[in-house]
Write a protein that holds these residues in place. Structure first.
Motif, PDB file in Angstrom:
ATOM      1  N   LEU A  23       0.845  -1.201   0.000  1.00  0.00           N
ATOM      2  CA  LEU A  23       0.000   0.000   0.000  1.00  0.00           C
ATOM      3  C   LEU A  23       0.877   1.246   0.000  1.00  0.00           C
ATOM      4  O   LEU A  23       1.653   1.476   0.932  1.00  0.00           O
ATOM      5  N   LYS A  28       3.493  10.190   0.853  1.00  0.00           N
ATOM      6  CA  LYS A  28       4.728   9.883   1.567  1.00  0.00           C
ATOM      7  C   LYS A  28       5.919   9.611   0.657  1.00  0.00           C
ATOM      8  O   LYS A  28       7.001   9.270   1.136  1.00  0.00           O
ATOM      9  N   PHE A  81      -7.083   2.259  -4.036  1.00  0.00           N
ATOM     10  CA  PHE A  81      -7.690   1.932  -2.735  1.00  0.00           C
ATOM     11  C   PHE A  81      -8.167   3.283  -2.192  1.00  0.00           C
ATOM     12  O   PHE A  81      -7.480   3.942  -1.424  1.00  0.00           O
ATOM     13  N   ILE A 146     -12.531   9.792   9.538  1.00  0.00           N
ATOM     14  CA  ILE A 146     -13.011  10.249   8.223  1.00  0.00           C
ATOM     15  C   ILE A 146     -14.371   9.627   7.890  1.00  0.00           C
ATOM     16  O   ILE A 146     -15.262  10.288   7.372  1.00  0.00           O
ATOM     17  N   SER A 147     -14.533   8.358   8.207  1.00  0.00           N
ATOM     18  CA  SER A 147     -15.783   7.685   7.833  1.00  0.00           C
ATOM     19  C   SER A 147     -16.891   7.931   8.853  1.00  0.00           C
ATOM     20  O   SER A 147     -18.055   7.657   8.572  1.00  0.00           O
TER      21      SER A 147
HETATM   22  C1  LIG Z   1     -16.192   3.933  -4.001  1.00  0.00           C
HETATM   23  C2  LIG Z   1     -15.333   5.113  -3.875  1.00  0.00           C
HETATM   24  C3  LIG Z   1     -14.657   5.593  -5.073  1.00  0.00           C
HETATM   25  C4  LIG Z   1     -15.125   5.772  -2.712  1.00  0.00           C
HETATM   26  C5  LIG Z   1     -15.604   5.383  -1.390  1.00  0.00           C
HETATM   27  C6  LIG Z   1     -14.588   4.531  -0.708  1.00  0.00           C
HETATM   28  C7  LIG Z   1     -14.964   4.104   0.683  1.00  0.00           C
HETATM   29  C8  LIG Z   1     -16.248   3.426   0.935  1.00  0.00           C
HETATM   30  C9  LIG Z   1     -14.039   4.296   1.655  1.00  0.00           C
HETATM   31  C10 LIG Z   1     -14.219   3.824   3.027  1.00  0.00           C
HETATM   32  C11 LIG Z   1     -13.644   4.698   4.070  1.00  0.00           C
HETATM   33  C12 LIG Z   1     -12.210   5.174   3.900  1.00  0.00           C
HETATM   34  C13 LIG Z   1     -11.957   6.591   4.258  1.00  0.00           C
HETATM   35  C14 LIG Z   1     -11.225   4.345   3.511  1.00  0.00           C
HETATM   36  C15 LIG Z   1      -9.792   4.705   3.361  1.00  0.00           C
HETATM   37  C16 LIG Z   1      -9.019   3.496   3.178  1.00  0.00           C
HETATM   38  C17 LIG Z   1      -7.578   3.776   3.007  1.00  0.00           C
HETATM   39  C18 LIG Z   1      -7.113   4.099   1.666  1.00  0.00           C
HETATM   40  C19 LIG Z   1      -6.745   3.658   4.071  1.00  0.00           C
HETATM   41  C20 LIG Z   1      -5.280   3.829   4.016  1.00  0.00           C
HETATM   42  O1  LIG Z   1      -4.719   4.205   5.178  1.00  0.00           O
HETATM   43  P1  LIG Z   1      -4.725   5.705   5.787  1.00  0.00           P
HETATM   44  O2  LIG Z   1      -5.948   5.796   6.614  1.00  0.00           O
HETATM   45  O3  LIG Z   1      -4.500   6.684   4.757  1.00  0.00           O
HETATM   46  O4  LIG Z   1      -3.535   5.698   6.733  1.00  0.00           O
HETATM   47  P2  LIG Z   1      -2.750   6.936   7.328  1.00  0.00           P
HETATM   48  O5  LIG Z   1      -3.746   7.958   7.707  1.00  0.00           O
HETATM   49  O6  LIG Z   1      -2.009   6.353   8.490  1.00  0.00           O
HETATM   50  O7  LIG Z   1      -1.866   7.375   6.247  1.00  0.00           O
END
Ligand SMILES: CC(C)=CCC/C(C)=C/CC/C(C)=C/CC/C(C)=C/COP(=O)(O)OP(=O)(O)O
Ligand SMILES: O=P(O)(O)OC[C@@H](O)CO
Ligand SMILES: [Mg+2]
Length: 256
Positions: A23, A28, A81, A146-147
């Motif tokens: 990932l 970064k 992602f 965030i969610s």
């Molecule tokens: C379907 C589309 C295009 C969008 C919606 C996508 C959804 C449902 C997302 C779920 C919630 C969410 C905010 C997921 C993020 C997942 C993710 C890329 C996590 C990676 O890690 P970070 O949270 O960035 O870690 P750091 O903050 O430590 O960098």
């Protein structure tokens, strides 16, 4: 829309083989050249996927980073992602079309999906319908905030199983069990084992897998695809060790 990624995952699952995703947090990357050197190294060790995204990103250069990676290795599948619809690039190979089924936030269950669906339909991206399940990793994560959702408890496999089953009945074809970036405790073996038993889909596991020992435990519990983010940021050799581990494991399945 092709189905190269789906075929790759199905083939792995059929043979009981394991896969690894790195990932990459686009914010970064400090220096392109050394980053590309790292990509080259990992691709030579048969890295299966690159995931790119974050819960919140400050720079909007996903496009540029994907193009750079493609120059080094055009075959290495890059999957978005996304934390939100703004994290989109036509240059990726596919997108984890995440529905946050552990939460009750409609925008992340179906809202953002409606916004991006017409764009996806016009793109060449492979869309992977994924039940995204946040599991309590012992610390509040960026994704929790965030969610605006609460994660599934890490010691209640029956709740995780019910959630995955519901996702499966709704037609979701992949499940991502995520303890969240930098989790103190990764997803428990009991949750991985029980979800794996309950659904026939590939199981993706990530969050807090920052040592080879933890990575092995996730695979042994039934993870098909392990995701490493922070662990690789701290020490890239974790990726090397994890890849060497699954390469040996997968090779032994070829022989038997
Ligand atoms: C379907 C589309 C295009 C969008 C919606 C996508 C959804 C449902 C997302 C779920 C919630 C969410 C905010 C997921 C993020 C997942 C993710 C890329 C996590 C990676 O890690 P970070 O949270 O960035 O870690 P750091 O903050 O430590 O960098
Ligand atoms: O950064 P880490 O802790 O490896 O977590 C990866 C990913 O599952 C987070 O969404
Ligand atoms: Mg991030």
């Amino acid at each position: 829309m092709g189905n190269k990624i789906e075929n790759k995952l199905k083939a792995l699952l059929k043979e009981g083989k394991k896969a690894l995703a790195w990932l990459i947090d686009p914010d970064k990357i400090v220096e392109d050249l050394s980053f590309l050197q790292q990509v080259k190294e990992m691709s030579q060790l048969n890295l299966d996927f690159i995931f790119i995204g974050g819960s919140l990103i400050e720079k909007n250069d996903i496009d540029r980073i994907i193009k750079l990676i493609k120059e080094v290795d055009s075959e290495l599948p890059i999957l978005l992602f996304p934390g939100s619809v703004v994290q989109f690039s036509n240059h990726a190979d596919g997108i984890l079309f995440l529905s946050l089924i552990s939460g009750r936030n409609p925008d992340l269950l179906i809202g953002q999906h409606v916004t991006i669906a017409p764009l996806l339909a016009k793109s060449n991206l492979e869309v992977l319908p994924t039940g995204y399940m946040l599991i309590d990793g012992g610390v509040a994560t960026s994704v929790n905030y965030i969610s605006q959702t609460i994660p599934l408890p890490n010691n209640k496999p029956e709740l995780a199983v019910a959630t995955a089953l519901a996702g499966s009945f709704l037609g979701l074809r992949y499940f991502y069990l995520d303890a969240g970036s930098g989790a103190k405790k990764p997803v428990s073996s009991a949750i991985i084992q029980n979800v794996k038993k309950a659904v026939s889909a590939p199981i993706i596991v990530g969050g807090g897998l920052d040592s080879l020992e933890k990575v092995k435990i996730a695979y042994q519990a039934g993870a098909d695809l392990v995701v490493i983010g922070n662990g690789a940021e701290k020490n890239l050799s974790l990726l090397t060790e994890a890849l060497e581990y699954i390469n040996v494991l997968n090779l032994s399945l070829n022989i038997n």
